[in-house]
Scaffold this active site. Structure first.
Site, PDB file in Angstrom:
ATOM      1  N   GLY A 149       0.867  -1.166  -0.085  1.00  0.00           N
ATOM      2  CA  GLY A 149       0.015  -0.083  -0.068  1.00  0.00           C
ATOM      3  C   GLY A 149       1.038   1.244  -0.151  1.00  0.00           C
TER       4      GLY A 149
ATOM      5  CD  GLN B 280       3.304   5.815   2.879  1.00  0.00           C
ATOM      6  OE1 GLN B 280       2.435   5.245   2.410  1.00  0.00           O
ATOM      7  NE2 GLN B 280       4.138   4.952   3.693  1.00  0.00           N
TER       8      GLN B 280
ATOM      9  CB  CYS C  15       4.955   2.001   7.865  1.00  0.00           C
ATOM     10  SG  CYS C  15       4.527   3.871   7.139  1.00  0.00           S
ATOM     11  CG  LEU C  16       6.470   0.740   2.064  1.00  0.00           C
ATOM     12  CD1 LEU C  16       6.040   1.073   0.637  1.00  0.00           C
ATOM     13  CD2 LEU C  16       7.641  -0.270   2.110  1.00  0.00           C
TER      14      LEU C  16
ATOM     15  CG  HIS D 133      -0.899   1.217   7.406  1.00  0.00           C
ATOM     16  ND1 HIS D 133      -0.123   0.572   8.482  1.00  0.00           N
ATOM     17  CD2 HIS D 133      -0.252   2.156   6.446  1.00  0.00           C
ATOM     18  CE1 HIS D 133       1.345   1.061   8.162  1.00  0.00           C
ATOM     19  NE2 HIS D 133       1.098   1.988   6.977  1.00  0.00           N
ATOM     20  CD  GLU D 134      -1.400   2.557   2.759  1.00  0.00           C
ATOM     21  OE1 GLU D 134      -0.896   3.667   2.869  1.00  0.00           O
ATOM     22  OE2 GLU D 134      -0.713   1.706   3.104  1.00  0.00           O
TER      23      GLU D 134
ATOM     24  CG  HIS E 156       0.302   6.910   5.793  1.00  0.00           C
ATOM     25  ND1 HIS E 156       1.129   7.310   6.360  1.00  0.00           N
ATOM     26  CD2 HIS E 156       0.381   5.518   5.612  1.00  0.00           C
ATOM     27  CE1 HIS E 156       2.065   6.240   6.667  1.00  0.00           C
ATOM     28  NE2 HIS E 156       1.463   5.365   6.139  1.00  0.00           N
TER      29      HIS E 156
END
Ligand code: K1U
Ligand code: ZN
Length: 185
Positions: A46, A51, A94-95, A136-137, A140
């Site tokens: 994702g 990000q 998480c990236l 999660h996204e 963000h």
């Protein structure tokens, strides 16, 4: 299409509340394509636009395994319209917090309304990893990262580690308008 650099904590842009997309046009579709390229390259399952430094309410997800055909999903202006009482725990990554994983508890199922890449309204019900990933996204998009859901002690240790790393490898300075900051980590 392009692979763009992914912001890493404590980059202040990760605390911004992203703006709704006014119109789904070619520039938004190009953004979604860049996000998918960046996510596949990372690799991840994702990615939210913030990000890669774009404060627009766009997220992409693909849960297909490496040996499976790609199943890219694009969510524009997503809204959770229902979430289950039942909760599920998932070991999240998480990236923007590379190589750090912790268990997070969230609603097990959600119903999400969004615009697709053609600007068409859609509504889906998600469970399992898709439900976790959507939440999660969407966090963000609201300036929240998954470590905001873990204990203060673990969060502070994690932030300290990444702040120390950033001190030795600083990225370009970012201006963060104070009225767009969602919260302090
Ligand atoms: O938002 C992100 O930073 C992406 C994140 C999404 C996510 C992972 C786990 C639970 C919730 C949300 C990632 O993709 S982290 C990397 C990852 O999970 C992964 C990477 C390669 C293969 C499979 C998974
Ligand atoms: Zn993340």
């Amino acid at each position: 299409m392009a692979i763009r650099p992914i912001l890493v904590i404590p980059d202040p842009r990760l605390k911004l509340v992203s703006e709704p997309v006014a119109a789904v046009d070619d520039s938004i579709r190009a953004l979604a394509d860049d996000m998918l390229d960046t996510m596949y390259d990372a690799p991840g399952i994702g990615l939210a636009a913030i990000q890669i430094g774009v404060a627009q309410r766009v997220l992409v997800i693909d849960l297909a395994k490496q040996d499976e055909e790609k199943q890219p999903m694009v969510f524009i202006n997503p809204e959770i319209v229902w979430s289950s009482e039942e909760r599920a725990v998932y070991d999240e990554g998480c990236l923007s917090i590379p190589e750090y994983y912790e268990e997070v508890e969230r609603p097990a199922r959600v119903r999400v309304r969004f615009l697709d890449r053609d600007g068409k309204p859609q509504e889906i019900e998600a469970d399992g990893l898709l439900a976790t990933c959507i939440q999660h996204e969407m966090d963000h998009l609201n300036g929240v990262v998954f470590i905001d859901h873990i204990s203060r002690l673990k969060r502070e240790r994690c932030i300290k580690k990444f702040a120390k790393a950033a001190k030795f490898a600083p990225s370009a300075p970012a201006h963060t308008p104070p009225d767009r900051v969602a919260h302090e980590l």
